[in-house]
Structure formats: structure tokens, C-alpha cells
Design an enzyme around this catalytic site. Structure first.
Site, mmCIF file in Angstrom:
data_model
loop_
_atom_site.group_PDB
_atom_site.id
_atom_site.type_symbol
_atom_site.label_atom_id
_atom_site.label_comp_id
_atom_site.label_asym_id
_atom_site.label_seq_id
_atom_site.Cartn_x
_atom_site.Cartn_y
_atom_site.Cartn_z
ATOM 1 N N CYS A 103 15.407 52.740 22.454
ATOM 2 C CA CYS A 103 16.456 52.497 21.798
ATOM 3 C C CYS A 103 17.457 52.638 22.498
ATOM 4 O O CYS A 103 18.431 51.954 22.389
ATOM 5 C CB CYS A 103 16.708 53.593 20.748
ATOM 6 S SG CYS A 103 15.496 53.221 18.974
ATOM 7 N N CYS B 28 26.131 48.064 36.861
ATOM 8 C CA CYS B 28 25.176 47.783 35.695
ATOM 9 C C CYS B 28 25.401 49.335 34.329
ATOM 10 O O CYS B 28 26.480 49.873 34.902
ATOM 11 C CB CYS B 28 23.681 47.631 35.929
ATOM 12 S SG CYS B 28 22.740 49.077 35.480
HETATM 13 N N1 LIG Z 1 6.932 65.320 22.597
HETATM 14 C C1 LIG Z 1 8.203 65.586 21.472
HETATM 15 N N2 LIG Z 1 7.923 66.665 21.268
HETATM 16 C C2 LIG Z 1 8.871 66.781 19.974
HETATM 17 N N3 LIG Z 1 9.341 66.131 19.489
HETATM 18 C C3 LIG Z 1 9.699 64.564 20.163
HETATM 19 C C4 LIG Z 1 9.372 64.480 21.323
HETATM 20 N N4 LIG Z 1 8.724 63.298 21.839
HETATM 21 C C5 LIG Z 1 10.159 62.685 20.968
HETATM 22 N N5 LIG Z 1 10.470 63.355 20.476
HETATM 23 C C6 LIG Z 1 11.643 63.168 19.444
HETATM 24 O O1 LIG Z 1 11.186 61.435 18.698
HETATM 25 C C7 LIG Z 1 12.686 61.424 18.508
HETATM 26 C C8 LIG Z 1 12.755 59.955 18.397
HETATM 27 O O2 LIG Z 1 13.969 59.786 17.770
HETATM 28 P P1 LIG Z 1 14.993 58.260 18.339
HETATM 29 O O3 LIG Z 1 13.914 57.449 18.700
HETATM 30 O O4 LIG Z 1 15.357 58.159 17.105
HETATM 31 O O5 LIG Z 1 15.376 59.331 19.876
HETATM 32 P P2 LIG Z 1 16.625 59.997 19.954
HETATM 33 O O6 LIG Z 1 15.450 60.176 21.102
HETATM 34 O O7 LIG Z 1 17.208 60.820 19.376
HETATM 35 O O8 LIG Z 1 18.079 58.370 20.461
HETATM 36 P P3 LIG Z 1 18.189 57.810 21.665
HETATM 37 O O9 LIG Z 1 17.069 56.860 22.508
HETATM 38 O O10 LIG Z 1 19.255 56.860 21.324
HETATM 39 O O11 LIG Z 1 18.406 58.630 22.867
HETATM 40 C C9 LIG Z 1 13.382 62.725 19.621
HETATM 41 O O12 LIG Z 1 14.825 63.350 18.960
HETATM 42 C C10 LIG Z 1 12.328 62.246 20.057
HETATM 43 O O13 LIG Z 1 13.444 63.941 21.105
#
Ligand SMILES: Nc1ncnc2c1ncn2[C@@H]1O[C@H](COP(=O)(O)OP(=O)(O)OP(=O)(O)O)[C@@H](O)[C@H]1O
Length: 444
Positions: A235, A401
Site C-alpha cells: 500500500c 523518484c
Molecule cells: N508479523 C507481524 N506481526 C504483527 N503485525 C504485523 C506483522 N506483519 C504485518 N503486521 C501489521 O499488519 C498491518 C497491516 O496493515 P496495512 O496493510 O494497512 O499496512 P501499514 O503497515 O499500516 O501501512 P503502510 O503500508 O501505509 O505503512 C500493519 O499494522 C502491520 O504492522
């Protein structure tokens, strides 16, 4: 003297602004974690529910597919783990808690960022900087105090995954990286837990249920090998429209409710993959899933991955999925934002290779925009984009970029295939420029 006074006044007003922000965050922490309990009607009607619960859940209990009072009792005794309190996790959490799931676990190591707020709808402006799980817990406690919430403000890893996943009945994969998806899949298969899994990007999303009563393929059956890291768009890179990913999160909650209330059975459940598209017109297509892979490393009779292999860290999920190579160009072709700022020649060309949508959000003065795609596809007439007196053999071209990856690819192409000799990549892109040179250029 006047200048000094002006500077001091500016500093004071900046400090006052920061202070009021901090005060608001403190107030958010101090505000009650749960709803005003005087508004709840505690009168116990029977062994399962109070008057408040009958009133609260009545509208869903009367829907035949939901399973009436028994469906509500099942929800009340269920435990759901939501991994990731982001774009998918927030809407899923909202509806699961409103519906009356008895216990919800939330695991996420991240803190709320302003760029999350357009889609991660449990978090508010006041929660910026707070752990996502705590922010989500606060919201849920106000929405439905009957729900018990347990938070894990750290990452799900090989070492903690079995302990955590084993405590829950349904696992919601609301994460955003293939490495975590493989980990959730492997551990849930070994613990016999169904996974409701979804993903979303830009205006689209997909959703499936994996490992329900060992039916249908698991994530590894689908992707025995991880996708190439450079083909995975997040995202952050590709962007996302809030309601599109929100819809996937809400649908995840519905599927979890169907699992918990006993709507799905071994007889009526047909493994499926639902694909949603928000543009140009809304479409939802549901495909029948193909069968399990007979030699799947985790869910087939010949599986080779065991609990010990995972907990002893013999699988490194991050390395298994690979990393994007961020050092594409030799360092002699790269300059820092500061070097560019201080030393560039006014005659040099500043080429911004971001897509036009991003160029419209923010740009550096005197830059020209040829996005990365046309550099590849319109390579034949690339000269048209440069000033008429541009000399390919010696004039300087600086390539920029968003973060500094696409600009390296573009610079490589310009040097190696399009005969432009004096090309330099600007390290860290426009976001680095915003951090180090000019904060008025918005970071996004
Ligand atoms: N291994 C993991 N353990 C705990 N949480 C996780 C893990 N992998 C991903 N996440 C969480 O899953 C969520 C996915 O949310 P989302 O896809 O909306 O992306 P984001 O990281 O909040 O946003 P952006 O990509 O804009 O920074 C995030 O809050 C991330 O911290």
C-alpha cells in the site's frame, strides 16, 4: 534584533502548538477505557445474556442464517485472533466486536501514523504515535464492553506464533507481507485453526478461507514459492482507497461469523476465492478454489515442515521471501540529496520519474516529469522530453523518484540503453529531500 524577536516568537508559537498536541494525546490516554457502565442494563435474563446483550444483538439474532440465540452463544464463547490492526484489521475488528465475539486478540507491533488514518478507521488523530493494538482496544472497549480484548504489541514471529495462535478458534490474517502470511499459514495448519485471509491494494481486494476442517488448499498450496520481491506492491508503494480495503475487512468479519456460528459445515463449505474490484464498476467474482497440492510442504501427508523446524528458526520466512535489492547502481552514479542541493549546476536537468499522479502531489522546482513507465515504453522518442539544447554526451541529468529505487532503474536504463552519459541518481528520493532539505515538500 527584529529578526531575532521574530524567530523567538515563531519558536514559542511552535512549542505551544506541540504542547497542545501532547495534551490531547495525554487526555486520550486518561479518558475511560470502557463505556460508561451505568448505561448498560446489567439485569441477567438467563444463564447466557443480560438485558443489554439481548437488546444489542437482537437484530442479528433474528436473521435465520445467523443461527438465532445459539449463534449468539457461539459468538460469545468464541476467541478470534486478528493479526494486523491496519487497513483490513480495523474494519474486521469493528464488526467482530460489535457482533459480540467473546474474546479478541490483537497482535501488531506498529504504532499509528497519520498516513494510516484514511483507512485504518479504529484509530483517530489522537492515537498517532500510540501502539495500534492499544488504540484498537480503546475503541472496542467503548463500542462493546462485553468483549474481552487481549493485546500483543509486538510482531508475530516463529518463537511466539504457536503459543498465541493456539489460544484462538479463528485466525484473521490482516497483514501485508508474504513472509508473515507463510508463517500464519504454517502455524495455523499445524494447530488445525481456520484462517480468514484477505489482501487489498489500490481499488481491489481478495478474500478466502484457508484450512477449514482441512478442506481446500492452504496458502502454500497456492504459492509453493513466494512471489519475486520486486513484484510485490505494498500500500505504501501502490496506494489504496480506504473503502475498497475496508470492504475486504468487513467481509472478513462476516466470514469469521459464518465459521463461528456454525453456518459453514464440512458438507456445505466449498473452498473459494472472492475477488473484489471497486472501479470502474463494483464487481465481486467468486471462484472455486483448486484442490490441495498433493506434495504441499505443510498440509499434505508428505509434509516436511514441523513445529520444531519453525520454532528452532530453521525457516527464516523473511529470507525465504527475499528482499528487494535497493543497491542497483554503482555508488559513483549516486548522490545524496544534500550533494544535489548544494552542488548541482543550474543547467542540469532534474528528471522526476514518479507517475504523474504523484508528481501532481508535490515536486521540486524546475523538475521535468517522465514517469518510469514511459521511460521504458517511449524510449525511442525520449529526446522529446529534454530541453532542445540538451547534449546527451555531457549535460548532467539527476534522476529522482519517491524513495530512490525506481530512479536507480531509470538511471541505469538512461545510461546503458539510451546513450545519456552524465546521469546521477538522487539517493532516497523526494521523501529524503523532505526530511533533510525542505520539510515544506510533503512526505507521502
Ligand atoms: N508479523 C507481524 N506481526 C504483527 N503485525 C504485523 C506483522 N506483519 C504485518 N503486521 C501489521 O499488519 C498491518 C497491516 O496493515 P496495512 O496493510 O494497512 O499496512 P501499514 O503497515 O499500516 O501501512 P503502510 O503500508 O501505509 O505503512 C500493519 O499494522 C502491520 O504492522
Amino acid at each position: 534584533m527584529d529578526l531575532e524577536k521574530k524567530e523567538l516568537l515563531e519558536k514559542i508559537s511552535k512549542l505551544e502548538l506541540e504542547n497542545s498536541g501532547l495534551r490531547k494525546r495525554l487526555e486520550a490516554f486518561e479518558s475511560p477505557l470502557s463505556a460508561d457502565s451505568s448505561k448498560l442494563q446489567h439485569t441477567k435474563i438467563d444463564e447466557d445474556f443480560t438485558l443489554d446483550e439481548y437488546k444489542r444483538y437482537g437484530r442479528q439474532m433474528i436473521v435465520p442464517s445467523f443461527g438465532s440465540r445459539d449463534g449468539q452463544v457461539r459468538l460469545k464463547h468464541s476467541k478470534v485472533l486478528v493479526i494486523g490492526a491496519g487497513g483490513l484489521g480495523c474494519p474486521a475488528l469493528l464488526y467482530l466486536s460489535a457482533a459480540g465475539v467473546g474474546k479478541i486478540g490483537i497482535i501488531d507491533d506498529d504504532v499509528v501514523d497519520t498516513s494510516n488514518l484514511h483507512r485504518q478507521v479504529l484509530h483517530t488523530t489522537d492515537s498517532v504515535g500510540i501502539h495500534k493494538c492499544e488504540s484498537a482496544k480503546r475503541y472496542i472497549s467503548r463500542l462493546n464492553p462485553h468483549v474481552q480484548v487481549e493485546t500483543y504489541p509486538y510482531r508475530l514471529t516463529n518463537s511466539n506464533a504457536f503459543d498465541i495462535i493456539n489460544k484462538y478458534d479463528v485466525i484473521m490474517d490482516c497483514t501485508d507481507t508474504p513472509a508473515t502470511r507463510y508463517l500464519i499459514n504454517d502455524v495455523s495448519v499445524l494447530c488445525s485453526k481456520p484462517i480468514v485471509s484477505a489482501s487489498g491494494l489500490k481499488t481491489e481486494g481478495q478474500l478466502t478461507i484457508l484450512n477449514f476442517k482441512n478442506m481446500g488448499p492452504c496458502y502454500r498450496c497456492f504459492y509453493p514459492k513466494p512471489p519475486k520481491p520486486e513484484t510485490v506492491t505494498t500500500c505504501t508503494d501502490g496506494g489504496v482507497i480506504g473503502p475498497a480495503i475496508g470492504l475486504m475487512g468487513i467481509t472478513m468479519a462476516l466470514e469469521a461469523i459464518k465459521l463461528i456460528t456454525g453456518y459453514y459445515t464440512k458438507e456445505n463449505f466449498k473452498p473459494f476465492l472472492a475477488q473484489y474490484s471497486g472501479y470502474p464498476q463494483q464487481t465481486l467474482r467468486v471462484f472455486k478454489m483448486r484442490n490441495k497440492q498433493h506434495d504441499c510442504a505443510i498440509c499434505s501427508p508428505s509434509a516436511t515442515i514441523t513445529k520444531e523446524i519453525i520454532t528452532n528458526n530453521e525457516i527464516d520466512y523473511a529470507s525465504f521471501c527475499g528482499k528487494v535489492n535497493t543497491n542497483i547502481l554503482d555508488s559513483k552514479y549516486r548522490v545524496s540529496v544534500r550533494d544535489f542541493h548544494e552542488n548541482n549546476n543550474p543547467k542540469s536537468v532534474l528528471l522526476d520519474v514518479r507517475p504523474p499522479e504523484q508528481f501532481q502531489i508535490t515536486k521540486l522546482p524546475n523538475s521535468i516529469n517522465i514517469s518510469w513507465d514511459p521511460i521504458l515504453t517511449k524510449a525511442d522518442n525520449i529526446d522529446e522530453y529534454f530541453p532542445a539544447d540538451f547534449d546527451k554526451s555531457k549535460d548532467e541529468v539527476y534522476v529522482l523518484c519517491r524513495y530512490g529505487n525506481d530512479s536507480q532503474l531509470a538511471a541505469k536504463k538512461l545510461i546503458e540503453e539510451l546513450g545519456i552519459r552524465n546521469v546521477k541518481d538522487i539517493k532516497g528520493g523526494i521523501n529524503k529531500w523532505s526530511e533533510e532539505i525542505d520539510s515544506k515538500i510533503p512526505k507521502y
